[in-house]
Design an enzyme around this catalytic site. Sequence first.
Site, mmCIF file in Angstrom:
data_model
loop_
_atom_site.group_PDB
_atom_site.id
_atom_site.type_symbol
_atom_site.label_atom_id
_atom_site.label_comp_id
_atom_site.label_asym_id
_atom_site.label_seq_id
_atom_site.Cartn_x
_atom_site.Cartn_y
_atom_site.Cartn_z
ATOM 1 N N PRO A 77 0.839 -1.201 0.000
ATOM 2 C CA PRO A 77 0.000 0.000 0.000
ATOM 3 C C PRO A 77 0.873 1.249 0.000
ATOM 4 O O PRO A 77 1.875 1.317 0.722
ATOM 5 C CB PRO A 77 -0.788 -0.124 1.312
ATOM 6 N N SER A 106 -4.724 0.852 0.054
ATOM 7 C CA SER A 106 -4.590 1.622 1.284
ATOM 8 C C SER A 106 -5.912 2.196 1.774
ATOM 9 O O SER A 106 -6.802 2.522 0.990
ATOM 10 C CB SER A 106 -3.605 2.779 1.049
ATOM 11 N N GLN A 128 -5.498 -2.582 3.339
ATOM 12 C CA GLN A 128 -4.694 -2.091 4.455
ATOM 13 C C GLN A 128 -5.504 -1.103 5.274
ATOM 14 O O GLN A 128 -6.113 -0.172 4.728
ATOM 15 C CB GLN A 128 -3.419 -1.426 3.936
ATOM 16 N N TYR A 130 -5.690 1.645 8.545
ATOM 17 C CA TYR A 130 -5.293 2.461 9.681
ATOM 18 C C TYR A 130 -6.528 2.608 10.561
ATOM 19 O O TYR A 130 -7.586 3.020 10.080
ATOM 20 C CB TYR A 130 -4.842 3.860 9.254
ATOM 21 N N LYS A 219 1.280 -5.273 9.815
ATOM 22 C CA LYS A 219 2.358 -4.629 9.054
ATOM 23 C C LYS A 219 3.060 -3.596 9.932
ATOM 24 O O LYS A 219 2.421 -2.679 10.437
ATOM 25 C CB LYS A 219 1.780 -3.947 7.811
ATOM 26 N N GLY A 275 10.384 -2.880 1.861
ATOM 27 C CA GLY A 275 11.436 -1.907 2.121
ATOM 28 C C GLY A 275 12.767 -2.276 1.499
ATOM 29 O O GLY A 275 13.371 -3.277 1.870
ATOM 30 N N GLY A 276 13.229 -1.480 0.542
ATOM 31 C CA GLY A 276 14.569 -1.621 -0.005
ATOM 32 C C GLY A 276 14.736 -2.600 -1.135
ATOM 33 O O GLY A 276 15.846 -2.776 -1.647
ATOM 34 N N GLY A 297 6.986 -0.836 -2.750
ATOM 35 C CA GLY A 297 6.219 0.397 -2.638
ATOM 36 C C GLY A 297 6.659 1.448 -3.625
ATOM 37 O O GLY A 297 6.029 1.653 -4.667
#
Length: 348
Positions: A77, A106, A128, A130, A219, A275-276, A297
Amino acid sequence: MAMVCLSDFEAYAKKYLPKIAWDYFAAGADDCTTRDENILAYKRIPFQPRILRDVSVMDIRTKILGSEISFPVGIAPTGFPQLAWPDGEKSTARAARAMNTCYIASTYSTCMLEEISAAAAGHLHWFQLYIQCNRAASQQLVWRAEALVFQGLILTVDLPYIGKRHDDVRNGFRLPPHIKVKNLERAFEVCKMSLLDPSVTWNDIYWLRSLTCLPIIIKGILTREDAELAVKHGVQGIIVSNHGGRQLDEGPATIDALVEVVEAVRGRVEVYVDGGIRKGSDVLKALALGAKCVFIGRPALWGLAYKGEEGLQDVLKILQDEFRLSMALAGCASISEIGQHLVQFSRL
């Protein structure tokens, strides 16, 4: 210019996106140490390839939570992809469908969940979440996602408050008037994130479980202790993530945190990482260290900025081809042959 690797898409996006959009996508928290370490940490992990293995026939398919995907790379997301391409999440969902992989939409999508689900057209897509201060709004989102046949619920847990991202502050970042956070449009205040509930605790996993039958994936876990708590609270998966280095700076790179999380869960839940990831060989390293799948992402946003759905498919195809080649050169013909024996890993 021929687009040969993901850095080509990054260079294109930096050149052609408006500065405020590029800065928003590229931003890390504070000094961007963790954002950059996410990438550099992969470079410190050498391979130990095996030779004289039959790799004439390759199988790079895998399953996540029982659903088959064409290779172990999904789309994470991301915030406000319409800043990169007008169709935003719809183009992302269509690209994931075309490549037969997973897309995570998201809470702050700039398209309606109904539009995203239609674009995914029955293929694997997760939602995802929040958790908002207005719990009723979060509850309605969960119910909508389940009714629209999203197949997983991803609870992001590393954002009680938004991290300090210097360029966004300098730019006074705001969404352009034509871009709306469609699923929370009436209440959302851009960049203040005042709707986020900073009081969320592990007990809220039980609240979510009371709302939905969807599998719950956490996550934002980076430690053994939190991985063990996640298992204790009955989640089905963990995404090892530091929010792309956009939250707490100077925390661990995700590939470095992956091993202790995998050791802590002992196979009881699936573990993923984001990530990365910039090369197919990064994907192979993540799987060797115990990840079931990785999620990208920023590279997805670069692909959108290049040619929308087509550009994102190009990014995924490059990663797919690089991953297949890395597997073969390391002596693996199938996902089941990948293991920690393929890499040298030091916690130092």
